[in-house]
Write an enzyme that holds these catalytic residues in place. Structure first.
Site, PDB file in Angstrom:
ATOM      1  N   ARG A  21       0.665  -1.107   0.081  1.00 56.32           N
ATOM      2  CA  ARG A  21       0.039  -0.018   0.076  1.00 56.32           C
ATOM      3  C   ARG A  21       0.678   1.235   0.125  1.00 56.32           C
ATOM      4  O   ARG A  21       0.512   2.109   0.813  1.00 56.32           O
ATOM      5  CB  ARG A  21      -0.862   0.131   1.390  1.00 56.32           C
ATOM      6  CG  ARG A  21      -2.128  -1.012   1.495  1.00 56.32           C
ATOM      7  CD  ARG A  21      -3.158  -0.865   0.035  1.00 56.32           C
ATOM      8  NE  ARG A  21      -4.032  -1.945   0.222  1.00 56.32           N
ATOM      9  CZ  ARG A  21      -3.661  -3.280  -0.030  1.00 56.32           C
ATOM     10  NH1 ARG A  21      -2.724  -3.618  -0.615  1.00 56.32           N
ATOM     11  NH2 ARG A  21      -4.737  -4.247   0.050  1.00 56.32           N
ATOM     12  N   SER A  29     -10.708   0.784   3.636  1.00 59.41           N
ATOM     13  CA  SER A  29     -10.071   0.392   4.465  1.00 59.41           C
ATOM     14  C   SER A  29      -9.116   1.981   5.056  1.00 59.41           C
ATOM     15  O   SER A  29      -8.770   2.485   4.254  1.00 59.41           O
ATOM     16  CB  SER A  29      -8.990  -0.542   4.578  1.00 59.41           C
ATOM     17  OG  SER A  29      -9.268  -1.691   4.058  1.00 59.41           O
ATOM     18  N   GLU A  76      -4.494   4.715   5.586  1.00 59.81           N
ATOM     19  CA  GLU A  76      -4.231   4.241   4.294  1.00 59.81           C
ATOM     20  C   GLU A  76      -4.422   5.698   3.328  1.00 59.81           C
ATOM     21  O   GLU A  76      -3.864   5.847   2.286  1.00 59.81           O
ATOM     22  CB  GLU A  76      -5.098   3.090   3.770  1.00 59.81           C
ATOM     23  CG  GLU A  76      -4.680   2.502   2.586  1.00 59.81           C
ATOM     24  CD  GLU A  76      -5.710   1.332   2.267  1.00 59.81           C
ATOM     25  OE1 GLU A  76      -5.496   0.363   2.806  1.00 59.81           O
ATOM     26  OE2 GLU A  76      -6.615   1.423   1.256  1.00 59.81           O
TER      27      GLU A  76
HETATM   28  C1  LIG Z   1     -15.415   0.731  -0.930  1.00 59.12           C
HETATM   29  C2  LIG Z   1     -13.877   0.879  -0.933  1.00 59.12           C
HETATM   30  C3  LIG Z   1     -13.122  -0.147  -1.067  1.00 59.12           C
HETATM   31  C4  LIG Z   1     -11.827   0.098  -1.504  1.00 59.12           C
HETATM   32  N1  LIG Z   1     -11.033  -1.234  -1.608  1.00 59.12           N
HETATM   33  C5  LIG Z   1      -9.608  -1.099  -1.833  1.00 59.12           C
HETATM   34  C6  LIG Z   1      -8.779  -2.278  -2.095  1.00 59.12           C
HETATM   35  O1  LIG Z   1      -9.330  -3.448  -1.940  1.00 59.12           O
HETATM   36  N2  LIG Z   1      -7.658  -2.075  -2.128  1.00 59.12           N
HETATM   37  C7  LIG Z   1      -6.928  -0.941  -2.289  1.00 59.12           C
HETATM   38  O2  LIG Z   1      -5.939  -0.898  -2.381  1.00 59.12           O
HETATM   39  N3  LIG Z   1      -7.733   0.391  -2.067  1.00 59.12           N
HETATM   40  C8  LIG Z   1      -9.151   0.319  -2.099  1.00 59.12           C
HETATM   41  N4  LIG Z   1      -9.760   1.349  -1.934  1.00 59.12           N
HETATM   42  C9  LIG Z   1      -9.234   2.602  -1.961  1.00 59.12           C
HETATM   43  C10 LIG Z   1      -8.947   3.226  -3.482  1.00 59.12           C
HETATM   44  O3  LIG Z   1     -10.243   2.468  -4.228  1.00 59.12           O
HETATM   45  C11 LIG Z   1      -7.950   2.805  -4.281  1.00 59.12           C
HETATM   46  O4  LIG Z   1      -6.975   3.499  -3.492  1.00 59.12           O
HETATM   47  C12 LIG Z   1      -8.011   3.739  -5.803  1.00 59.12           C
HETATM   48  O5  LIG Z   1      -6.840   3.335  -6.316  1.00 59.12           O
HETATM   49  C13 LIG Z   1      -8.150   5.258  -5.458  1.00 59.12           C
HETATM   50  O6  LIG Z   1      -8.523   5.645  -6.987  1.00 59.12           O
HETATM   51  P1  LIG Z   1      -9.151   7.074  -7.056  1.00 59.12           P
HETATM   52  O7  LIG Z   1      -9.413   7.309  -8.687  1.00 59.12           O
HETATM   53  O8  LIG Z   1     -10.503   7.331  -6.186  1.00 59.12           O
HETATM   54  O9  LIG Z   1      -8.008   7.968  -6.193  1.00 59.12           O
HETATM   55  P2  LIG Z   1      -8.229   9.378  -5.431  1.00 59.12           P
HETATM   56  O10 LIG Z   1      -8.885   8.776  -4.159  1.00 59.12           O
HETATM   57  O11 LIG Z   1      -8.771  10.530  -6.295  1.00 59.12           O
HETATM   58  O12 LIG Z   1      -6.646   9.657  -5.341  1.00 59.12           O
HETATM   59  C14 LIG Z   1      -6.004   8.696  -4.170  1.00 59.12           C
HETATM   60  C15 LIG Z   1      -4.646   9.361  -4.332  1.00 59.12           C
HETATM   61  O13 LIG Z   1      -3.971   9.370  -5.531  1.00 59.12           O
HETATM   62  C16 LIG Z   1      -3.611  10.407  -5.901  1.00 59.12           C
HETATM   63  N5  LIG Z   1      -3.794  10.430  -7.502  1.00 59.12           N
HETATM   64  C17 LIG Z   1      -4.953  10.159  -7.957  1.00 59.12           C
HETATM   65  N6  LIG Z   1      -4.779   9.987  -9.420  1.00 59.12           N
HETATM   66  C18 LIG Z   1      -3.637  10.600  -9.714  1.00 59.12           C
HETATM   67  C19 LIG Z   1      -3.038  10.728 -10.677  1.00 59.12           C
HETATM   68  N7  LIG Z   1      -3.315  10.568 -12.476  1.00 59.12           N
HETATM   69  N8  LIG Z   1      -1.391  10.891 -10.801  1.00 59.12           N
HETATM   70  C20 LIG Z   1      -0.882  10.972  -9.383  1.00 59.12           C
HETATM   71  N9  LIG Z   1      -1.693  10.966  -8.435  1.00 59.12           N
HETATM   72  C21 LIG Z   1      -2.734  10.578  -8.435  1.00 59.12           C
HETATM   73  C22 LIG Z   1      -4.530  11.619  -5.260  1.00 59.12           C
HETATM   74  O14 LIG Z   1      -3.606  12.938  -5.375  1.00 59.12           O
HETATM   75  C23 LIG Z   1      -4.480  10.801  -3.991  1.00 59.12           C
HETATM   76  O15 LIG Z   1      -3.430  11.038  -3.277  1.00 59.12           O
HETATM   77  C24 LIG Z   1     -11.173   1.236  -1.492  1.00 59.12           C
HETATM   78  C25 LIG Z   1     -11.910   2.416  -1.516  1.00 59.12           C
HETATM   79  C26 LIG Z   1     -13.361   2.046  -1.281  1.00 59.12           C
HETATM   80  C27 LIG Z   1     -14.176   3.296  -0.986  1.00 59.12           C
END
Ligand SMILES: Cc1cc2nc3c(=O)[nH]c(=O)nc-3n(C[C@H](O)[C@H](O)[C@H](O)COP(=O)(O)OP(=O)(O)OC[C@H]3O[C@@H](n4cnc5c(N)ncnc54)[C@H](O)[C@@H]3O)c2cc1C
Length: 347
Positions: free
Chosen positions: A168, A239, A336
């Site tokens: 992570r 998480s 996280e």
């Molecule tokens: C119900 C639920 C279940 C989840 N389960 C998991 C799981 O099983 N495993 C897991 O690993 N995660 C999980 N997550 C967390 C999340 O889904 C992941 O971390 C996902 O990759 C975030 O994507 P996002 O587009 O929403 O990113 P955002 O939340 O918009 O951004 C997350 C981070 O990435 C950065 N970021 C986003 N896009 C870019 C880019 N293009 N360039 C540089 N930085 C960037 C942002 O600035 C921020 O720091 C879960 C979340 C939820 C709500």
């Protein structure tokens, strides 16, 4: 011809984070699929301001306003770059939805991503915390991260080794202001030994002796829908804490004192990963609610917004959860999600 980017001032981020908390961005910059990032970043209204990328906001806790530029990319290209009998080299733009990408890869006859089905968010965020679930982490397949380096002012191609992937975590999480991920390249195999050892997966597959990747992905989706609260129903970011990694002798002593505490391999015999959910549940937090901030009744690792909690209330509750785990077990929990707008150590 490239289309112009859009730049909006003083924008609510509430629809852009899955906790559904209110916070404002000084600017929201949207770069359309046909636009170019360097042109958009050179807009004189925003040059020199802090910048935060956003995908679907599913790993963010907004505790305060963001005084700079929130950047959304819109490119959703998908391509097979090279294909042979054993697998394919594929490329996905940052704005591709993660779960759709999993389905696309399965439709190409490729394996590897099935255990990562239904993780919310976009492709561009996947390398930031090296997304993982059910025994698979994405760094296993990433060959190249294409990114804009804000320090150098140019596009770069980072090899997987350059990205510092661990559990992570990645270098991006520690250099948040520097990188804008624009695309990922992955090598996906045609055949892969299914990873079914994670608790509950085999049971979900029932009588399927040789499940296909599509059947595994469907089973993972069913498990996730049952276990995790749906952010469209109740605000959350999955998480809230990482599973803590502790020296093996500490883990052995904790397990002796607390029979039933699950522990997992952590890549080296000297350390073990503990179940953060178990530690939190043992402290009595599962299902607890303080005003609109709470801990999910479905899963002790998930902090939830029952309606109108502020980011500060959610963070305060999460800190109390971490304090009680520290007081009872002597174990530090690290958040996280990215926590924006508070003076905190980033997870
Ligand atoms: C119900 C639920 C279940 C989840 N389960 C998991 C799981 O099983 N495993 C897991 O690993 N995660 C999980 N997550 C967390 C999340 O889904 C992941 O971390 C996902 O990759 C975030 O994507 P996002 O587009 O929403 O990113 P955002 O939340 O918009 O951004 C997350 C981070 O990435 C950065 N970021 C986003 N896009 C870019 C880019 N293009 N360039 C540089 N930085 C960037 C942002 O600035 C921020 O720091 C879960 C979340 C939820 C709500």
């Amino acid at each position: 011809m490239s289309e112009d980017h859009t730049l909006q001032a003083d924008v609510s981020l509430r629809p852009l984070n899955t906790f559904g908390v209110e916070a404002r961005a000084a600017w929201l910059l949207t770069v359309p699929a046909s636009g170019t990032l360097p042109e958009a970043l050179a807009d004189p209204r925003i040059v020199g301001l802090p910048l935060m990328c956003i995908g679907d906001g599913s790993n963010l806790l907004l505790v305060g306003d963001f005084p700079g530029v929130v950047l959304r990319q819109a490119s959703t290209g998908l391509a097979v770059l090279e294909d042979d009998d054993t697998g394919a080299h594929v490329r996905a733009d940052a704005a591709v939805g993660w779960d759709g990408f999993v389905d696309w890869s399965i439709a190409q006859g490729l394996a590897g991503l099935e255990n990562l089905a239904l993780i919310p968010g976009r492709v561009g965020a996947a390398p930031i915390q090296n997304i993982g679930a059910y025994g698979t982490e994405i760094d296993e397949f990433i060959t190249t991260v294409e990114a804009w380096d804000r320090n150098a002012g140019r596009s770069v191609r980072l090899s997987s080794a350059d990205c510092g992937f661990t559990y992570r975590d990645s270098r991006f999480k520690h250099e948040l202001d520097r990188w804008i991920v624009t695309a990922l390249e992955l090598r996906l195999p045609r055949l892969r030994e299914p990873r079914l050892d994670y608790p509950g997966v085999r049971e979900e597959l029932g009588s399927l002796a040789n499940p296909s990747t599509a059947e595994i992905a469907a089973a993972i989706r069913r498990i996730r829908r049952r276990k995790l609260p749906d952010p469209s129903v109740i605000g959350n970011a999955g998480s809230f804490f990482k599973n803590p990694i502790v020296p093996t002798d500490v883990a052995v002593a904790l397990i002796a004192a607390n029979p039933g505490l699950p522990s997992y391999a952590a890549g080296t015999p000297e350390r073990r990963k503990l179940s953060a959910a178990w530690l939190i549940e043992a402290c009595g937090w599962r299902g607890r609610r303080e005003r609109d901030a709470g801990v999910s009744s479905r899963h002790a690792l998930v902090v939830v917004n029952h309606g109108n909690a502020t980011g500060a209330e959610l963070l305060a509750l999460a800190r109390r959860v971490a304090e009680s785990v520290r007081a009872r077990f002597g174990v530090e929990l690290v958040p996280e999600p990215r926590i924006v707008g508070a003076d905190v150590v980033r997870g």
